[in-house]
Write a protein that holds these residues in place. Structure first.
Motif, PDB file in Angstrom:
ATOM      1  N   GLN A 158       0.857  -1.192   0.000  1.00 39.08           N
ATOM      2  CA  GLN A 158       0.000   0.000   0.000  1.00 39.08           C
ATOM      3  C   GLN A 158       0.884   1.230   0.000  1.00 39.08           C
ATOM      4  O   GLN A 158       2.061   1.159   0.352  1.00 39.08           O
ATOM      5  CB  GLN A 158      -0.900   0.015   1.239  1.00 39.08           C
ATOM      6  CG  GLN A 158      -0.119   0.023   2.542  1.00 39.08           C
ATOM      7  CD  GLN A 158      -1.000  -0.178   3.750  1.00 39.08           C
ATOM      8  OE1 GLN A 158      -1.816   0.683   4.077  1.00 39.08           O
ATOM      9  NE2 GLN A 158      -0.860  -1.335   4.402  1.00 39.08           N
ATOM     10  N   PRO A 159       0.316   2.390  -0.363  1.00 40.72           N
ATOM     11  CA  PRO A 159       1.095   3.629  -0.260  1.00 40.72           C
ATOM     12  C   PRO A 159       1.442   3.911   1.200  1.00 40.72           C
ATOM     13  O   PRO A 159       0.577   3.863   2.078  1.00 40.72           O
ATOM     14  CB  PRO A 159       0.150   4.689  -0.832  1.00 40.72           C
ATOM     15  CG  PRO A 159      -0.828   3.926  -1.672  1.00 40.72           C
ATOM     16  CD  PRO A 159      -1.005   2.610  -0.985  1.00 40.72           C
ATOM     17  N   VAL A 160       2.687   4.221   1.463  1.00 41.84           N
ATOM     18  CA  VAL A 160       3.141   4.431   2.836  1.00 41.84           C
ATOM     19  C   VAL A 160       2.761   5.800   3.412  1.00 41.84           C
ATOM     20  O   VAL A 160       2.369   5.881   4.583  1.00 41.84           O
ATOM     21  CB  VAL A 160       4.667   4.205   2.926  1.00 41.84           C
ATOM     22  CG1 VAL A 160       5.225   4.695   4.262  1.00 41.84           C
ATOM     23  CG2 VAL A 160       4.982   2.722   2.736  1.00 41.84           C
ATOM     24  N   PRO A 161       2.840   6.904   2.650  1.00 39.78           N
ATOM     25  CA  PRO A 161       2.573   8.217   3.252  1.00 39.78           C
ATOM     26  C   PRO A 161       1.224   8.343   3.967  1.00 39.78           C
ATOM     27  O   PRO A 161       1.188   8.839   5.112  1.00 39.78           O
ATOM     28  CB  PRO A 161       2.690   9.183   2.067  1.00 39.78           C
ATOM     29  CG  PRO A 161       3.685   8.510   1.169  1.00 39.78           C
ATOM     30  CD  PRO A 161       3.342   7.049   1.271  1.00 39.78           C
ATOM     31  N   PRO A 162       0.104   7.890   3.376  1.00 45.02           N
ATOM     32  CA  PRO A 162      -1.152   8.023   4.128  1.00 45.02           C
ATOM     33  C   PRO A 162      -1.200   7.148   5.370  1.00 45.02           C
ATOM     34  O   PRO A 162      -1.753   7.547   6.398  1.00 45.02           O
ATOM     35  CB  PRO A 162      -2.230   7.613   3.112  1.00 45.02           C
ATOM     36  CG  PRO A 162      -1.524   6.839   2.064  1.00 45.02           C
ATOM     37  CD  PRO A 162      -0.147   7.394   2.008  1.00 45.02           C
ATOM     38  N   LEU A 163      -0.607   5.964   5.295  1.00 45.12           N
ATOM     39  CA  LEU A 163      -0.581   5.083   6.461  1.00 45.12           C
ATOM     40  C   LEU A 163       0.231   5.720   7.589  1.00 45.12           C
ATOM     41  O   LEU A 163      -0.180   5.698   8.756  1.00 45.12           O
ATOM     42  CB  LEU A 163       0.009   3.727   6.079  1.00 45.12           C
ATOM     43  CG  LEU A 163       0.160   2.704   7.218  1.00 45.12           C
ATOM     44  CD1 LEU A 163      -1.193   2.390   7.848  1.00 45.12           C
ATOM     45  CD2 LEU A 163       0.830   1.432   6.700  1.00 45.12           C
ATOM     46  N   ALA A 164       1.375   6.298   7.240  1.00 42.83           N
ATOM     47  CA  ALA A 164       2.219   6.942   8.250  1.00 42.83           C
ATOM     48  C   ALA A 164       1.480   8.096   8.914  1.00 42.83           C
ATOM     49  O   ALA A 164       1.562   8.285  10.132  1.00 42.83           O
ATOM     50  CB  ALA A 164       3.512   7.435   7.607  1.00 42.83           C
ATOM     51  N   ARG A 165       0.729   8.858   8.139  1.00 35.96           N
ATOM     52  CA  ARG A 165       0.014   9.993   8.712  1.00 35.96           C
ATOM     53  C   ARG A 165      -1.159   9.549   9.582  1.00 35.96           C
ATOM     54  O   ARG A 165      -1.459  10.186  10.602  1.00 35.96           O
ATOM     55  CB  ARG A 165      -0.443  10.928   7.597  1.00 35.96           C
ATOM     56  CG  ARG A 165       0.705  11.767   7.064  1.00 35.96           C
ATOM     57  CD  ARG A 165       0.475  12.325   5.671  1.00 35.96           C
ATOM     58  NE  ARG A 165       1.606  13.146   5.260  1.00 35.96           N
ATOM     59  CZ  ARG A 165       2.762  12.659   4.820  1.00 35.96           C
ATOM     60  NH1 ARG A 165       2.948  11.345   4.750  1.00 35.96           N
ATOM     61  NH2 ARG A 165       3.743  13.470   4.456  1.00 35.96           N
ATOM     62  N   LEU A 166      -1.799   8.477   9.200  1.00 41.07           N
ATOM     63  CA  LEU A 166      -2.879   7.952  10.033  1.00 41.07           C
ATOM     64  C   LEU A 166      -2.340   7.488  11.384  1.00 41.07           C
ATOM     65  O   LEU A 166      -2.923   7.789  12.437  1.00 41.07           O
ATOM     66  CB  LEU A 166      -3.581   6.802   9.312  1.00 41.07           C
ATOM     67  CG  LEU A 166      -4.552   7.191   8.193  1.00 41.07           C
ATOM     68  CD1 LEU A 166      -4.943   5.969   7.387  1.00 41.07           C
ATOM     69  CD2 LEU A 166      -5.792   7.859   8.786  1.00 41.07           C
ATOM     70  N   LEU A 167      -1.244   6.756  11.362  1.00 46.85           N
ATOM     71  CA  LEU A 167      -0.666   6.286  12.619  1.00 46.85           C
ATOM     72  C   LEU A 167      -0.151   7.446  13.460  1.00 46.85           C
ATOM     73  O   LEU A 167      -0.359   7.496  14.677  1.00 46.85           O
ATOM     74  CB  LEU A 167       0.467   5.292  12.337  1.00 46.85           C
ATOM     75  CG  LEU A 167       0.050   3.914  11.839  1.00 46.85           C
ATOM     76  CD1 LEU A 167       1.278   3.074  11.512  1.00 46.85           C
ATOM     77  CD2 LEU A 167      -0.816   3.206  12.873  1.00 46.85           C
ATOM     78  N   SER A 168       0.526   8.392  12.808  1.00 49.12           N
ATOM     79  CA  SER A 168       1.052   9.542  13.531  1.00 49.12           C
ATOM     80  C   SER A 168      -0.077  10.354  14.157  1.00 49.12           C
ATOM     81  O   SER A 168       0.004  10.769  15.320  1.00 49.12           O
ATOM     82  CB  SER A 168       1.865  10.428  12.578  1.00 49.12           C
ATOM     83  OG  SER A 168       2.348  11.571  13.245  1.00 49.12           O
ATOM     84  N   GLY A 169      -1.162  10.564  13.404  1.00 47.24           N
ATOM     85  CA  GLY A 169      -2.296  11.310  13.939  1.00 47.24           C
ATOM     86  C   GLY A 169      -2.940  10.608  15.120  1.00 47.24           C
ATOM     87  O   GLY A 169      -3.314  11.246  16.108  1.00 47.24           O
ATOM     88  N   ALA A 170      -3.052   9.288  15.029  1.00 44.61           N
ATOM     89  CA  ALA A 170      -3.640   8.525  16.130  1.00 44.61           C
ATOM     90  C   ALA A 170      -2.792   8.641  17.391  1.00 44.61           C
ATOM     91  O   ALA A 170      -3.314   8.813  18.496  1.00 44.61           O
ATOM     92  CB  ALA A 170      -3.793   7.057  15.722  1.00 44.61           C
ATOM     93  N   MET A 171      -1.475   8.568  17.238  1.00 47.10           N
ATOM     94  CA  MET A 171      -0.602   8.645  18.405  1.00 47.10           C
ATOM     95  C   MET A 171      -0.582  10.054  19.001  1.00 47.10           C
ATOM     96  O   MET A 171      -0.564  10.214  20.227  1.00 47.10           O
ATOM     97  CB  MET A 171       0.812   8.186  18.027  1.00 47.10           C
ATOM     98  CG  MET A 171       0.905   6.678  17.799  1.00 47.10           C
ATOM     99  SD  MET A 171       2.589   6.089  17.523  1.00 47.10           S
ATOM    100  CE  MET A 171       2.908   6.701  15.872  1.00 47.10           C
TER     101      MET A 171
END
Length: 209
Positions: A158-171
């Protein structure tokens, strides 16, 4: 009579400059953390350091410039803690991800870090600059490990940038919630929830640790 050369003068001036900047950042960090950006007065801050407002403006340009330097220091410290946690698992990218995320959450639960990095920084610096600074620090580490995990099949391709932002936002949101919580077990409960969240992302569900 010829004057004796003073080859160490530039180095001395540079050392004095660095010492002044470090003292302003240290005092600024203490006051920004305890009082909040809006309530910090420059007159009291520079008096505590023993310099003038002109010195602060010379080195940082403004109160916001000093705050920007403090935010950069805090974000780098958090990134160093994330990196150190991940380095305990040099041959296991999955455990690097889990350990790094847990280290970020634990560091961000510190009230001083919350106030500077998560509450005041987006408002003072603006969302885009704050995000750019975050991505240059711990955000880059998250992208790097997610890239490895999506590449080796641990996570679905999957594309990494949106996944990274979702995890970062959750944390980040969890850290802000912890700042308002009063339960002694809330950090442990949040860390456990984070592990379950990460485990659910794997291609094959397994041990959440």
């Amino acid at each position: 009579m010829t004057a004796t050369p003073r080859p160490n003068t530039p180095r001395t001036k540079a050392a004095q400059r660095e010492a002044t900047m470090a003292a302003l950042i240290t005092e600024g960090r203490r006051r920004f953390a305890h009082q909040g950006y809006a309530d910090v007065g420059l007159a009291d801050l520079v008096a505590a350091v023993g310099v003038t407002k002109g010195a602060l403006y010379h080195h940082f340009g403004s109160k916001a410039g000093l705050f920007r330097a403090v935010v950069a220091q805090v974000q780098q410290e958090v990134a160093d803690r994330v990196s150190a946690a991940a380095e305990h698992h040099p041959d296991d990218p999955w455990r690097q991800l889990v350990a790094g995320c847990e280290a970020f959450l634990a560091a961000s639960a510190d009230p001083d870090i919350q106030r500077i990095m998560l509450i005041d920084a987006p408002a003072v610096l603006g969302w885009h600059e704050w995000r750019a600074m975050d991505e240059a620090a711990s955000g880059r580490l998250l992208v790097d490990v997610l890239t490895v995990l999506t590449g080796d099949g641990t996570l679905p391709a999957q594309p990494v940038p949106p996944l990274a932002r979702l995890l970062s936002g959750a944390m980040n949101e969890a850290a802000l919630w912890l700042a308002q919580s009063t339960g002694s077990a809330d950090l442990a409960a949040t860390t456990a929830a984070l592990r379950r969240l990460l485990a659910g992302l794997r291609t094959h569900a397994g041990d959440p640790s």
